[in-house]
Design a protein around this motif. Structure first.
Motif, PDB file in Angstrom:
ATOM      1  N   GLU A  15       0.850  -1.198   0.000  1.00  0.00           N
ATOM      2  CA  GLU A  15       0.000   0.000   0.000  1.00  0.00           C
ATOM      3  C   GLU A  15       0.882   1.243   0.000  1.00  0.00           C
ATOM      4  O   GLU A  15       1.956   1.254   0.614  1.00  0.00           O
ATOM      5  CB  GLU A  15      -0.856   0.055   1.261  1.00  0.00           C
ATOM      6  CG  GLU A  15      -1.916  -1.015   1.358  1.00  0.00           C
ATOM      7  CD  GLU A  15      -2.562  -1.009   2.726  1.00  0.00           C
ATOM      8  OE1 GLU A  15      -3.634  -0.403   2.863  1.00  0.00           O
ATOM      9  OE2 GLU A  15      -1.977  -1.566   3.662  1.00  0.00           O
ATOM     10  N   LEU A  16       0.388   2.276  -0.654  1.00  0.00           N
ATOM     11  CA  LEU A  16       1.073   3.563  -0.652  1.00  0.00           C
ATOM     12  C   LEU A  16       0.453   4.449   0.423  1.00  0.00           C
ATOM     13  O   LEU A  16      -0.767   4.479   0.578  1.00  0.00           O
ATOM     14  CB  LEU A  16       0.919   4.240  -2.020  1.00  0.00           C
ATOM     15  CG  LEU A  16       1.566   5.621  -2.164  1.00  0.00           C
ATOM     16  CD1 LEU A  16       3.083   5.527  -2.127  1.00  0.00           C
ATOM     17  CD2 LEU A  16       1.110   6.298  -3.453  1.00  0.00           C
ATOM     18  N   ALA A  17       1.306   5.171   1.162  1.00  0.00           N
ATOM     19  CA  ALA A  17       0.818   6.118   2.164  1.00  0.00           C
ATOM     20  C   ALA A  17       1.387   7.497   1.869  1.00  0.00           C
ATOM     21  O   ALA A  17       2.515   7.623   1.375  1.00  0.00           O
ATOM     22  CB  ALA A  17       1.237   5.672   3.563  1.00  0.00           C
ATOM     23  N   GLY A  23       2.960  13.441 -12.120  1.00  0.00           N
ATOM     24  CA  GLY A  23       3.215  12.865 -13.436  1.00  0.00           C
ATOM     25  C   GLY A  23       4.065  11.618 -13.394  1.00  0.00           C
ATOM     26  O   GLY A  23       4.389  11.043 -14.433  1.00  0.00           O
ATOM     27  N   ALA A  24       4.456  11.179 -12.184  1.00  0.00           N
ATOM     28  CA  ALA A  24       5.332   9.999 -12.091  1.00  0.00           C
ATOM     29  C   ALA A  24       4.562   8.702 -12.267  1.00  0.00           C
ATOM     30  O   ALA A  24       5.144   7.677 -12.631  1.00  0.00           O
ATOM     31  CB  ALA A  24       6.029   9.969 -10.738  1.00  0.00           C
ATOM     32  N   CYS A  25       3.274   8.752 -12.045  1.00  0.00           N
ATOM     33  CA  CYS A  25       2.509   7.505 -12.013  1.00  0.00           C
ATOM     34  C   CYS A  25       2.322   6.925 -13.419  1.00  0.00           C
ATOM     35  O   CYS A  25       1.794   7.586 -14.309  1.00  0.00           O
ATOM     36  CB  CYS A  25       1.143   7.753 -11.375  1.00  0.00           C
ATOM     37  SG  CYS A  25       0.208   6.232 -11.189  1.00  0.00           S
ATOM     38  N   PRO A  26       2.729   5.666 -13.620  1.00  0.00           N
ATOM     39  CA  PRO A  26       2.555   5.037 -14.921  1.00  0.00           C
ATOM     40  C   PRO A  26       1.125   4.540 -15.152  1.00  0.00           C
ATOM     41  O   PRO A  26       0.782   4.163 -16.276  1.00  0.00           O
ATOM     42  CB  PRO A  26       3.524   3.846 -14.875  1.00  0.00           C
ATOM     43  CG  PRO A  26       3.647   3.524 -13.425  1.00  0.00           C
ATOM     44  CD  PRO A  26       3.411   4.781 -12.665  1.00  0.00           C
ATOM     45  N   GLY A  27       0.304   4.579 -14.087  1.00  0.00           N
ATOM     46  CA  GLY A  27      -1.077   4.108 -14.214  1.00  0.00           C
ATOM     47  C   GLY A  27      -1.948   5.108 -14.951  1.00  0.00           C
ATOM     48  O   GLY A  27      -1.630   6.291 -15.005  1.00  0.00           O
ATOM     49  N   PRO A  60      -6.721   2.284 -10.057  1.00  0.00           N
ATOM     50  CA  PRO A  60      -6.286   2.114  -8.675  1.00  0.00           C
ATOM     51  C   PRO A  60      -4.755   2.043  -8.564  1.00  0.00           C
ATOM     52  O   PRO A  60      -4.091   1.574  -9.484  1.00  0.00           O
ATOM     53  CB  PRO A  60      -6.922   0.781  -8.251  1.00  0.00           C
ATOM     54  CG  PRO A  60      -7.413   0.140  -9.486  1.00  0.00           C
ATOM     55  CD  PRO A  60      -7.496   1.167 -10.564  1.00  0.00           C
ATOM     56  N   CYS A  61      -4.249   2.537  -7.462  1.00  0.00           N
ATOM     57  CA  CYS A  61      -2.798   2.509  -7.209  1.00  0.00           C
ATOM     58  C   CYS A  61      -2.325   1.064  -7.079  1.00  0.00           C
ATOM     59  O   CYS A  61      -2.940   0.257  -6.388  1.00  0.00           O
ATOM     60  CB  CYS A  61      -2.508   3.273  -5.919  1.00  0.00           C
ATOM     61  SG  CYS A  61      -0.818   3.136  -5.360  1.00  0.00           S
ATOM     62  N   ARG A  62      -1.225   0.747  -7.744  1.00  0.00           N
ATOM     63  CA  ARG A  62      -0.650  -0.602  -7.649  1.00  0.00           C
ATOM     64  C   ARG A  62       0.494  -0.646  -6.639  1.00  0.00           C
ATOM     65  O   ARG A  62       1.181  -1.647  -6.523  1.00  0.00           O
ATOM     66  CB  ARG A  62      -0.123  -1.045  -9.027  1.00  0.00           C
ATOM     67  CG  ARG A  62      -1.217  -1.218 -10.083  1.00  0.00           C
ATOM     68  CD  ARG A  62      -0.623  -1.651 -11.405  1.00  0.00           C
ATOM     69  NE  ARG A  62       0.160  -0.593 -12.036  1.00  0.00           N
ATOM     70  CZ  ARG A  62       1.485  -0.603 -12.187  1.00  0.00           C
ATOM     71  NH1 ARG A  62       2.198  -1.618 -11.737  1.00  0.00           N
ATOM     72  NH2 ARG A  62       2.104   0.399 -12.775  1.00  0.00           N
ATOM     73  N   ALA A  63       0.712   0.485  -5.960  1.00  0.00           N
ATOM     74  CA  ALA A  63       1.807   0.585  -4.977  1.00  0.00           C
ATOM     75  C   ALA A  63       3.140   0.185  -5.601  1.00  0.00           C
ATOM     76  O   ALA A  63       3.952  -0.477  -4.975  1.00  0.00           O
ATOM     77  CB  ALA A  63       1.496  -0.258  -3.737  1.00  0.00           C
ATOM     78  N   CYS A  64       3.352   0.623  -6.847  1.00  0.00           N
ATOM     79  CA  CYS A  64       4.602   0.276  -7.536  1.00  0.00           C
ATOM     80  C   CYS A  64       5.787   1.038  -6.952  1.00  0.00           C
ATOM     81  O   CYS A  64       6.937   0.625  -7.115  1.00  0.00           O
ATOM     82  CB  CYS A  64       4.482   0.568  -9.028  1.00  0.00           C
ATOM     83  SG  CYS A  64       4.435   2.346  -9.411  1.00  0.00           S
ATOM     84  N   GLY A  65       5.520   2.173  -6.306  1.00  0.00           N
ATOM     85  CA  GLY A  65       6.588   2.912  -5.627  1.00  0.00           C
ATOM     86  C   GLY A  65       7.317   3.919  -6.501  1.00  0.00           C
ATOM     87  O   GLY A  65       8.259   4.569  -6.036  1.00  0.00           O
ATOM     88  N   GLU A  66       6.904   4.089  -7.754  1.00  0.00           N
ATOM     89  CA  GLU A  66       7.627   5.016  -8.634  1.00  0.00           C
ATOM     90  C   GLU A  66       7.539   6.449  -8.130  1.00  0.00           C
ATOM     91  O   GLU A  66       8.508   7.199  -8.186  1.00  0.00           O
ATOM     92  CB  GLU A  66       7.116   4.897 -10.073  1.00  0.00           C
ATOM     93  CG  GLU A  66       7.519   3.570 -10.676  1.00  0.00           C
ATOM     94  CD  GLU A  66       7.496   3.566 -12.192  1.00  0.00           C
ATOM     95  OE1 GLU A  66       7.572   4.636 -12.807  1.00  0.00           O
ATOM     96  OE2 GLU A  66       7.400   2.465 -12.746  1.00  0.00           O
ATOM     97  N   CYS A  67       6.370   6.859  -7.652  1.00  0.00           N
ATOM     98  CA  CYS A  67       6.238   8.219  -7.117  1.00  0.00           C
ATOM     99  C   CYS A  67       7.035   8.357  -5.819  1.00  0.00           C
ATOM    100  O   CYS A  67       7.713   9.368  -5.604  1.00  0.00           O
ATOM    101  CB  CYS A  67       4.768   8.562  -6.886  1.00  0.00           C
ATOM    102  SG  CYS A  67       3.913   7.428  -5.791  1.00  0.00           S
ATOM    103  N   ALA A  68       6.988   7.339  -4.969  1.00  0.00           N
ATOM    104  CA  ALA A  68       7.703   7.397  -3.684  1.00  0.00           C
ATOM    105  C   ALA A  68       9.213   7.493  -3.901  1.00  0.00           C
ATOM    106  O   ALA A  68       9.911   8.158  -3.134  1.00  0.00           O
ATOM    107  CB  ALA A  68       7.356   6.171  -2.846  1.00  0.00           C
ATOM    108  N   ARG A  92      -3.263  12.531  -3.830  1.00  0.00           N
ATOM    109  CA  ARG A  92      -2.004  13.004  -4.407  1.00  0.00           C
ATOM    110  C   ARG A  92      -1.861  12.600  -5.860  1.00  0.00           C
ATOM    111  O   ARG A  92      -1.024  13.106  -6.562  1.00  0.00           O
ATOM    112  CB  ARG A  92      -0.807  12.414  -3.646  1.00  0.00           C
ATOM    113  CG  ARG A  92      -0.687  12.866  -2.238  1.00  0.00           C
ATOM    114  CD  ARG A  92      -0.344  14.334  -2.173  1.00  0.00           C
ATOM    115  NE  ARG A  92       0.796  14.694  -2.994  1.00  0.00           N
ATOM    116  CZ  ARG A  92       1.157  15.935  -3.253  1.00  0.00           C
ATOM    117  NH1 ARG A  92       0.447  16.927  -2.780  1.00  0.00           N
ATOM    118  NH2 ARG A  92       2.215  16.202  -4.001  1.00  0.00           N
ATOM    119  N   LYS A  93      -2.632  11.596  -6.262  1.00  0.00           N
ATOM    120  CA  LYS A  93      -2.404  11.022  -7.584  1.00  0.00           C
ATOM    121  C   LYS A  93      -2.826  11.946  -8.711  1.00  0.00           C
ATOM    122  O   LYS A  93      -3.779  12.658  -8.575  1.00  0.00           O
ATOM    123  CB  LYS A  93      -3.152   9.697  -7.699  1.00  0.00           C
ATOM    124  CG  LYS A  93      -2.404   8.708  -8.538  1.00  0.00           C
ATOM    125  CD  LYS A  93      -3.185   7.446  -8.686  1.00  0.00           C
ATOM    126  CE  LYS A  93      -2.907   6.923 -10.086  1.00  0.00           C
ATOM    127  NZ  LYS A  93      -3.742   5.800 -10.418  1.00  0.00           N
TER     128      LYS A  93
END
Ligand code: SF4
Ligand code: SF4
Length: 258
Positions: free
Chosen positions: A47-49, A63-67, A72-80, A257-258
């Motif tokens: 999960e992303l927090a 703009g970092a999110c590839p989704g 829904p967020c896949r918690a890939c961690g790219e933004c983090a 945030r997304k």
């Protein structure tokens, strides 16, 4: 084997059994305590927090999110990974047993000096008896003291599986009344108490831990202490704190945030 997600590995812990310990926190829990201190351990997936107070407003994550928009967020961690202040954090990572073992063994001298070792916690680590027994077996082969922190609400066969490799159990008792337990955790406690008795009969070392929650189980404190004394069980009372609240808010805030 079901590979669990781990949401934290804490080295140098002094609150999860004797001596200095490395505590491994497993994601996924089958109780739903309203006061949960580790809400990031409840769900069995990453999960992303978003911790708003840590956000610098730098915009690096935009703009970092590839989704796709609205997905829904896949918690890939790219933004983090782009966040300079850890305002965005992903909870949940899968480890190989050898990777965890390497982390655990790094503090071997401290275990020897303090009588410590490794503690598996959560969430509910006992939902993963295959992984837990395999990891603890490796720890025992290296001479590491092993402990499991559990709420006990799993089939007893899970305990039987880990027993050969576990030196000590930290066993949570939230209250004795089945109706109060259901009110506070969403589930009846008959299996928990039955498992505790069966575990006691194995002769394994058990430390009962009682989280004291205002307006929930404070009135049962004396009764729980008498219950433990009557069975020769060691116990400790855990003070209530509100650290889980910030994490709970952060887990529900990321979508904005997304
Ligand atoms: S919001 Fe962040 S963690 Fe979630 S899918 Fe997008 S980049 Fe990955
Ligand atoms: S959450 Fe985004 S805007 Fe806030 S500090 Fe992290 S990267 Fe910058």
């Amino acid at each position: 084997m079901n590979i669990p997600y781990i949401f934290d590995v804490q080295r140098g812990s002094t609150v999860d059994g004797r001596g200095l310990r490395t505590t491994v926190f497993f994601k996924g829990c089958n109780l739903d305590c309203f006061w949960c201190h580790n809400p990031e351990g409840k769900k069995p997936f990453p999960e992303l927090a978003f911790f708003a107070r840590a956000c610098l407003g730098c915009g690096s994550c935009r703009g970092a999110c590839p989704g796709e928009e609205g997905a829904p967020c896949r918690a890939c961690g790219e933004c983090a990974a782009l966040c300079p202040s850890a305002a965005l954090r992903v909870y949940g990572k899968q480890y190989k047993i050898e990777e965890l073992l390497d982390i655990i063994l790094a503090d071997e001298p401290f275990y020897e000096a303090t009588g410590g070792g490794v503690t598996l916690s959560g969430g509910e680590c006992m939902l993963y008896p295959d992984f837990v027994s395999a990891l603890l077996q490796k720890c025992k082969e290296k001479g590491i003291h092993t402990a499991i922190d559990t709420a006990g609400s799993v089939p007893f066969s899970h305990f039987e599986q880990v027993l050969p490799y576990t030196d000590m159990f930290l066993y949570d008792i939230k209250c004795l009344s089945p109706s109060l337990h259901k009110q506070g955790t969403g589930f009846d406690n008959s299996l928990i108490l039955e498992n505790l008795e069966r575990l006691r009969q194995t002769g394994k070392e058990i430390l009962v831990r009682v989280p004291l929650i205002p307006s929930f189980n404070e009135k049962e404190k004396d009764e729980i202490e008498a219950f433990c004394r009557a069975r020769g069980l060691s116990y400790e009372l855990l003070p209530y704190h509100t650290l889980g609240e910030g994490k709970k808010a952060a887990l529900s805030a990321f979508r904005e945030r997304k």
